[in-house]
Design an enzyme around this catalytic site. Structure first.
Site, PDB file in Angstrom:
ATOM      1  N   ARG A   1     -34.009 -26.382 -42.859  1.00 22.28           N
ATOM      2  CA  ARG A   1     -34.571 -27.286 -41.855  1.00 22.28           C
ATOM      3  C   ARG A   1     -34.087 -26.838 -40.482  1.00 22.28           C
ATOM      4  O   ARG A   1     -32.894 -26.541 -40.300  1.00 22.28           O
ATOM      5  CB  ARG A   1     -34.150 -28.741 -42.111  1.00 22.28           C
ATOM      6  CG  ARG A   1     -34.857 -29.402 -43.284  1.00 22.28           C
ATOM      7  CD  ARG A   1     -36.351 -29.640 -43.000  1.00 22.28           C
ATOM      8  NE  ARG A   1     -37.060 -30.209 -44.136  1.00 22.28           N
ATOM      9  CZ  ARG A   1     -37.779 -29.515 -45.025  1.00 22.28           C
ATOM     10  NH1 ARG A   1     -37.874 -28.208 -44.921  1.00 22.28           N
ATOM     11  NH2 ARG A   1     -38.416 -30.127 -46.006  1.00 22.28           N
TER      12      ARG A   1
ATOM     13  N   GLU B   1     -41.604 -28.968 -35.167  1.00 22.32           N
ATOM     14  CA  GLU B   1     -42.692 -28.273 -35.862  1.00 22.32           C
ATOM     15  C   GLU B   1     -43.971 -29.106 -35.851  1.00 22.32           C
ATOM     16  O   GLU B   1     -43.914 -30.262 -36.257  1.00 22.32           O
ATOM     17  CB  GLU B   1     -42.287 -27.992 -37.309  1.00 22.32           C
ATOM     18  CG  GLU B   1     -41.082 -27.096 -37.424  1.00 22.32           C
ATOM     19  CD  GLU B   1     -40.663 -26.823 -38.869  1.00 22.32           C
ATOM     20  OE1 GLU B   1     -41.314 -27.353 -39.790  1.00 22.32           O
ATOM     21  OE2 GLU B   1     -39.703 -26.076 -39.064  1.00 22.32           O
TER      22      GLU B   1
ATOM     23  N   HIS C   1     -42.942 -21.936 -41.036  1.00 26.07           N
ATOM     24  CA  HIS C   1     -42.646 -22.808 -42.186  1.00 26.07           C
ATOM     25  C   HIS C   1     -43.560 -22.484 -43.371  1.00 26.07           C
ATOM     26  O   HIS C   1     -44.333 -23.338 -43.835  1.00 26.07           O
ATOM     27  CB  HIS C   1     -42.785 -24.285 -41.790  1.00 26.07           C
ATOM     28  CG  HIS C   1     -41.993 -25.206 -42.685  1.00 26.07           C
ATOM     29  ND1 HIS C   1     -41.366 -26.332 -42.230  1.00 26.07           N
ATOM     30  CD2 HIS C   1     -41.737 -25.156 -44.023  1.00 26.07           C
ATOM     31  CE1 HIS C   1     -40.758 -26.937 -43.250  1.00 26.07           C
ATOM     32  NE2 HIS C   1     -40.982 -26.239 -44.341  1.00 26.07           N
TER      33      HIS C   1
HETATM   34  P1  NAI Z   1     -31.356 -29.424 -53.586  1.00 29.76           P
HETATM   35  O1  NAI Z   1     -31.375 -30.903 -53.386  1.00 29.76           O
HETATM   36  O2  NAI Z   1     -31.499 -28.866 -54.955  1.00 29.76           O
HETATM   37  O3  NAI Z   1     -29.980 -28.831 -52.980  1.00 29.76           O
HETATM   38  C1  NAI Z   1     -29.440 -29.198 -51.759  1.00 29.76           C
HETATM   39  C2  NAI Z   1     -27.953 -28.879 -51.810  1.00 29.76           C
HETATM   40  O4  NAI Z   1     -27.452 -29.091 -50.490  1.00 29.76           O
HETATM   41  C3  NAI Z   1     -27.093 -29.769 -52.681  1.00 29.76           C
HETATM   42  O5  NAI Z   1     -26.978 -29.275 -53.987  1.00 29.76           O
HETATM   43  C4  NAI Z   1     -25.735 -29.728 -51.992  1.00 29.76           C
HETATM   44  O6  NAI Z   1     -24.971 -28.702 -52.588  1.00 29.76           O
HETATM   45  C5  NAI Z   1     -26.061 -29.238 -50.609  1.00 29.76           C
HETATM   46  N1  NAI Z   1     -25.538 -30.074 -49.535  1.00 29.76           N
HETATM   47  C6  NAI Z   1     -25.693 -31.400 -49.326  1.00 29.76           C
HETATM   48  N2  NAI Z   1     -25.019 -31.762 -48.217  1.00 29.76           N
HETATM   49  C7  NAI Z   1     -24.420 -30.649 -47.717  1.00 29.76           C
HETATM   50  C8  NAI Z   1     -23.570 -30.378 -46.615  1.00 29.76           C
HETATM   51  N3  NAI Z   1     -23.180 -31.345 -45.790  1.00 29.76           N
HETATM   52  N4  NAI Z   1     -23.150 -29.110 -46.434  1.00 29.76           N
HETATM   53  C9  NAI Z   1     -23.511 -28.126 -47.265  1.00 29.76           C
HETATM   54  N5  NAI Z   1     -24.316 -28.329 -48.343  1.00 29.76           N
HETATM   55  C10 NAI Z   1     -24.753 -29.571 -48.554  1.00 29.76           C
HETATM   56  O7  NAI Z   1     -32.471 -28.838 -52.599  1.00 29.76           O
HETATM   57  P2  NAI Z   1     -33.264 -27.460 -52.727  1.00 29.76           P
HETATM   58  O8  NAI Z   1     -34.461 -27.656 -53.571  1.00 29.76           O
HETATM   59  O9  NAI Z   1     -32.313 -26.371 -53.045  1.00 29.76           O
HETATM   60  O10 NAI Z   1     -33.768 -27.291 -51.210  1.00 29.76           O
HETATM   61  C11 NAI Z   1     -32.849 -27.000 -50.162  1.00 29.76           C
HETATM   62  C12 NAI Z   1     -33.529 -27.229 -48.830  1.00 29.76           C
HETATM   63  O11 NAI Z   1     -34.587 -26.267 -48.677  1.00 29.76           O
HETATM   64  C13 NAI Z   1     -34.253 -28.587 -48.713  1.00 29.76           C
HETATM   65  O12 NAI Z   1     -33.364 -29.562 -48.258  1.00 29.76           O
HETATM   66  C14 NAI Z   1     -35.319 -28.296 -47.704  1.00 29.76           C
HETATM   67  O13 NAI Z   1     -34.807 -28.623 -46.437  1.00 29.76           O
HETATM   68  C15 NAI Z   1     -35.527 -26.798 -47.771  1.00 29.76           C
HETATM   69  N6  NAI Z   1     -36.881 -26.408 -48.195  1.00 29.76           N
HETATM   70  C16 NAI Z   1     -37.601 -25.601 -47.360  1.00 29.76           C
HETATM   71  C17 NAI Z   1     -38.858 -25.164 -47.698  1.00 29.76           C
HETATM   72  C18 NAI Z   1     -39.647 -24.256 -46.786  1.00 29.76           C
HETATM   73  O14 NAI Z   1     -40.861 -24.122 -46.979  1.00 29.76           O
HETATM   74  N7  NAI Z   1     -39.054 -23.613 -45.808  1.00 29.76           N
HETATM   75  C19 NAI Z   1     -39.483 -25.592 -48.975  1.00 29.76           C
HETATM   76  C20 NAI Z   1     -38.609 -26.389 -49.818  1.00 29.76           C
HETATM   77  C21 NAI Z   1     -37.366 -26.788 -49.416  1.00 29.76           C
END
Ligand code: NAI
Length: 319
Positions: free
Chosen positions: A237, A266, A285
């Site tokens: 993000r 965005e 994105h």
């Molecule tokens: P997920 O929910 O599986 O993993 C997120 C992880 O963030 C958690 O496991 C935790 O370890 C970590 N986390 C939480 N708070 C934190 C902090 N303060 N500091 C460090 N780590 C922390 O989510 P997933 O599926 O892995 O997605 C990750 C991110 O990717 C989403 O939040 C979204 O923003 C982004 N995304 C971007 C896309 C794009 O098209 N560019 C598409 C899909 C997701």
């Protein structure tokens, strides 16, 4: 059963089929819906699908027939889920559909920084190779990833998938998460403190959600702690990075290069000074958007609705 899709274009610009959804009711699909048209378009709807169109308390209050909102994405902050719950409206999301696509895209950015494929291919198109005395030339430094340290922030689905790919490149992978899941640790990566990750990583890739805690986590203070010449990749993000601090770090060379799939705003609306940095590649994105991932998203959204109609909602985010 009246079903309205408020903004279907980003998910399906025409290369997917809505047939599976059409089979579930009387479906009207809008490419996009301006804020002022939401109520007019959704007034008879029992079911609404939205990707980024806001459905907050004032809209929900004015849609008495509404029973279900299907969010066509993972993040659902565009819906007032608590208000929906109070009104008895079920809200669902699609928690996972693009893990592999996003992890792959991290390396699309990283490999572009390492090899400048587009620039070198363009120079050949311009016949620079034809004029070259030697069999080979390169216009930018070329970087081998083997042995470099990859720092992953956030060890959820995408972070772990990214760690696996980095490992296959021969990188040493370290990771930070506020609540480490030590079951994941092993041959692929090792947990470190955020401070150590900043200090020792050659590449830092962000994979945590945007929260009050993570907003601006890569700021001036963080860049100061990093290695000279670090590479930053953000497919998570935009607001995780303080863009002004990144600009300064890119200009000074503290950050060698950045690959960003997300920005603080965005679409950006205005010129962003990062555009002028040739060591900063920004994509609009698109990490989530390979056809296979969008197809999965669409089918999961349909399955969510089927389960709701069968009386057993799945992926409900406001139960
Ligand atoms: P997920 O929910 O599986 O993993 C997120 C992880 O963030 C958690 O496991 C935790 O370890 C970590 N986390 C939480 N708070 C934190 C902090 N303060 N500091 C460090 N780590 C922390 O989510 P997933 O599926 O892995 O997605 C990750 C991110 O990717 C989403 O939040 C979204 O923003 C982004 N995304 C971007 C896309 C794009 O098209 N560019 C598409 C899909 C997701």
């Amino acid at each position: 059963m009246k079903i309205v899709v408020l903004d279907g274009f980003a998910l399906n610009p025409g290369d997917l089929s809505w047939d599976a959804l059409n089979a579930l009711g009387d479906v009207t699909i809008y490419d996009r819906t301006p804020k002022e048209d939401v109520l007019k378009r959704a007034e008879d709807a029992d079911i609404i699908f939205t990707n980024k169109t806001l459905l907050k308390a004032p809209q929900l209050e004015a849609l008495p027939k509404l029973k279900y909102i299907g969010v066509l994405a993972t993040g659902y902050n565009i819906v007032d889920t608590e208000f929906a719950k109070a009104k008895g409206i079920v809200v669902t999301n699609v928690p996972t559909y693009g893990t592999k696509s996003v992890a792959q895209f991290v390396f699309a950015h990283l490999l572009e920084i390492c090899h400048h494929v587009a620039e070198h291919a363009e120079s050949v198109r311009q016949e620079k190779w034809n004029r070259n005395e030697d069999f080979s030339y390169w216009s930018q430094p070329l970087i081998e990833l083997d042995g470099k340290v990859m720092g992953i922030i956030g060890t959820g689905r995408i972070g772990v998938e990214t760690a696996k790919i980095a490992c296959a490149f021969g990188m040493k992978v370290i990771a930070y998460a506020p609540r480490p899941n030590f079951d994941l640790e092993g041959e692929i990566f090792k947990y470190e403190s955020l401070e150590n990750l900043f200090k020792t990583s050659d590449v830092i890739s962000l994979h945590c959600p945007l929260t009050d805690e993570t907003r601006g986590m890569l700021n001036q203070e963080a860049f100061d702690q990093m290695k000279e010449g670090v590479i930053i990749i953000n497919t998570s993000r935009g607001p995780l990075i303080d863009e002004e601090a990144l600009l300064v770090a890119l200009k000074s060379g503290k950050v060698y290069a950045a690959g960003l799939d997300v920005l603080a705003k965005e679409p950006p609306k205005e010129y962003n000074p990062l555009y002028a940095q040739t060591n900063c590649n920004i994509t609009p994105h698109i990490a989530w958007a390979p056809r296979a991932a969008r197809q999965r998203l669409l089918m999961s959204a349909v399955e969510n609705l089927k389960s709701f109609l069968d009386g057993n909602p799945i992926n409900q985010v406001n139960s």
